[in-house]
Design a protein around this motif. Structure first.
Motif, PDB file in Angstrom:
ATOM      1  N   THR A  19       0.837  -1.135   0.065  1.00  0.00           N
ATOM      2  CA  THR A  19       0.042  -0.150   0.148  1.00  0.00           C
ATOM      3  C   THR A  19       0.955   1.206  -0.068  1.00  0.00           C
ATOM      4  N   ASP A  24      -2.952  12.965   1.238  1.00  0.00           N
ATOM      5  CA  ASP A  24      -4.202  13.448   1.331  1.00  0.00           C
ATOM      6  C   ASP A  24      -5.352  12.449   1.739  1.00  0.00           C
ATOM      7  N   ASN A  26      -5.733   9.317   0.500  1.00  0.00           N
ATOM      8  CA  ASN A  26      -5.807   8.270  -0.149  1.00  0.00           C
ATOM      9  C   ASN A  26      -4.948   7.308  -0.177  1.00  0.00           C
ATOM     10  N   LYS A  27      -5.227   6.085  -0.418  1.00  0.00           N
ATOM     11  CA  LYS A  27      -4.078   4.922  -0.503  1.00  0.00           C
ATOM     12  C   LYS A  27      -4.302   4.203  -2.021  1.00  0.00           C
ATOM     13  N   ILE A  28      -3.226   3.999  -2.244  1.00  0.00           N
ATOM     14  CA  ILE A  28      -2.735   3.102  -3.651  1.00  0.00           C
ATOM     15  C   ILE A  28      -2.340   1.649  -3.240  1.00  0.00           C
ATOM     16  N   PHE A  43      -7.142   2.254  -6.492  1.00  0.00           N
ATOM     17  CA  PHE A  43      -7.234   3.467  -5.555  1.00  0.00           C
ATOM     18  C   PHE A  43      -8.040   3.276  -4.687  1.00  0.00           C
ATOM     19  N   ASP A  44      -8.073   3.760  -3.305  1.00  0.00           N
ATOM     20  CA  ASP A  44      -9.162   3.510  -2.220  1.00  0.00           C
ATOM     21  C   ASP A  44     -10.355   4.631  -2.728  1.00  0.00           C
ATOM     22  N   LYS A  45      -9.778   5.781  -2.929  1.00  0.00           N
ATOM     23  CA  LYS A  45     -10.819   6.980  -3.504  1.00  0.00           C
ATOM     24  C   LYS A  45     -10.647   7.503  -4.758  1.00  0.00           C
ATOM     25  N   GLY A  46     -11.690   7.686  -5.587  1.00  0.00           N
ATOM     26  CA  GLY A  46     -11.518   8.576  -6.926  1.00  0.00           C
ATOM     27  C   GLY A  46     -11.596   7.615  -7.936  1.00  0.00           C
TER      28      GLY A  46
END
Length: 88
Positions: A19, A24, A26-28, A43-46
């Motif tokens: 991870t 910001d 967010n996690k990848i 991605f977690d978000k977006g």
């Protein structure tokens, strides 16, 4: 006596799920899948960028693609908080 280095065993020791945490929040996620060990990025978000929807033959290739994407979006590599290994 010198032991022979086995790259495949070394990759297994590093873990199959890593991870990348951004400042910001967010996690990848990088995940290696069987049977061939290709790496995918999520991605977690977006929304997932089209340029990162493929598969990669190594973690280094996946990480390089993500860092290039972040740089193209004016998010510097310094914005990366950590890379952690998670249990497989």
């Amino acid at each position: 006596m010198i032991e022979q280095f086995d790259l495949e065993d070394a990759e297994k020791d590093l873990g199959r799920h890593r991870t990348l945490a951004l400042e910001d929040g967010n996690k990848i996620h990088f995940k290696s899948t069987d049977p061939y060990g290709f790496w995918t990025v999520n991605f977690d978000k977006g929304q997932m960028p089209e340029s990162l929807t493929g598969v990669y033959t190594s973690f280094d290739q996946a990480e390089t693609a993500v860092r290039s994407y972040l740089n193209s979006k004016k998010r510097t590599v310094d914005a990366v908080a950590e890379i952690s290994k998670e249990p497989t």
